[in-house]
Design a protein around this motif. Structure first.
Motif: not given
Lengths: 182, 178
Positions: A157-162, A170-171
């Motif tokens: 998904t390309g979701l990375r911790l930001a 976690q966002i």
């Protein structure tokens, strides 16, 4: 002036997906489609599982559907989203919510829906540039994630911790490929 | 996942550039070249000693045997992401600003740091971090994710600079932060 991003420099090979999509599921798109059948199925799903907050009418949530996940004709999972500004990033993101029926968990339905939803929403955002949607985002409920929550970047998904919410969740964000910052 | 290689040099870099790896190698030639580069061009702030900055070199870009750009890093705890990151800096000879030297440094610099992080798990190095002045990067700063380095926008500093982070593929968060 910086280097031209359109030039063809070597790009790193991204890692493989952590979870393969399920092959026995049928995905049905929902975002802004007014699909009466999907909405009715979703409302029945939420009522049957009782998994919406008390102050959330299922008819309202049905208008936020991104995708429904069916197995053998039965809805076993839903993914919905709201378009929200993320002040942290000065941009608008689709904030995702996902739900899988308890009997269907561990069947990769959540990952399958997430992969599908990202592509579905990215295409919609590209087709509606006036909406200025920058990507997808999620707040992680860690109890459902087991070891996945320790992986800071999810390739599928390309979701990375930001960052983290004040209460420590976690966002995660994933930028759409076509989006450009103001 | 593919583990990163750590090239000693990259003669195939674009625009005739040669990229030489320097991270934690104490290479006296690259360090001397970098110190001369910083002094000649007065690129360091007054409180930064070139000899100390030379120990932070990740890689250097050479053209025709002359150093024209460097990447450096310090390892720092970044509370926002609750992990240790290599805070990246770059400097380019103004005469070569359009050489794309920093772009040529991006991939090997990431590879060098990621390889080092894999070889030194006790360091718990999570990735790279950059604070970006948008005016210096033009259209490139409008890309939310830089494909060469995977540096993605994750926020802004109070003075308006972009905060970009790239997680190493092998890194795993501590249980208490996951």
């Amino acid at each position: 002036m910086g280097p031209d991003p359109k030039q063809g420099d070597p790009v790193r090979t991204p890692p493989q997906r952590l979870v393969e999509p399920a092959t026995d599921l049928d995905m049905r798109p929902g975002w802004r489609l007014g699909d009466a059948q999907l909405e009715a199925d979703a409302i029945d799903y939420w009522r049957r599982l009782g998994n919406l907050p008390a102050d959330t009418p299922p008819e309202t949530r049905a208008k936020e559907l991104v995708a429904g996940c069916y197995r053998d004709g039965s809805l076993i999972g839903v993914l919905s989203a709201r378009a929200v500004p993320l002040e942290l990033l000065r941009a608008r993101f689709f904030m995702l919510r996902s739900s899988v029926a308890p009997e269907a968990r561990r069947g990769h339905a959540a990952a399958t829906m997430a992969y599908y939803a990202r592509d579905h929403l990215e295409r919609w955002a590209a087709d509606h540039p006036a909406e200025k949607m920058a990507g997808i985002a999620a707040i992680l409920e860690s109890r459902e994630l087991a070891g996945l929550g320790r992986v800071p970047f999810w390739p599928g998904t390309g979701l990375r911790l930001a960052g983290y919410t004040p209460d420590g969740r976690q966002i995660r964000i994933s930028w759409f490929r076509h989006y450009r910052l103001d | 996942m593919t583990e990163p290689a750590a090239p000693d040099s990259s003669p195939a870099a674009p625009d005739g550039l040669e990229i030489r790896a320097a991270w934690r190698r104490d290479d006296p030639q690259i360090e001397a070249d970098a110190i001369e580069f910083w002094k000649r061009l007065a690129l360091l702030p007054p409180d930064a000693a070139p000899e100390q900055r030379a120990k932070e070199l990740i890689a250097a870009a050479y053209r025709d045997g002359r150093l024209i750009a460097v990447s450096t890093a310090t390892i720092e705890w970044f509370e926002h992401l609750r992990a240790r990151f290599a805070v990246l800096r770059g400097a380019t000879d103004p005469a070569h600003r359009r050489s794309r030297a920093q772009l040529a440094l991006a991939v090997p610099s990431r590879q060098v740091l990621e390889r080092w992080a894999l070889d030194h798990p006790e360091e718990k190095l999570a990735g790279g971090l950059a604070f970006v002045e948008t005016a210096e990067w033009g259209d490139f700063a409008r890309l939310p994710v830089w494909p060469e380095s995977d540096l993605a926008l994750i926020g802004y500093t109070t003075d308006g600079r972009q905060v970009r982070a790239a997680w190493f593929d092998h890194y795993r968060l501590d249980d208490r932060t996951a």
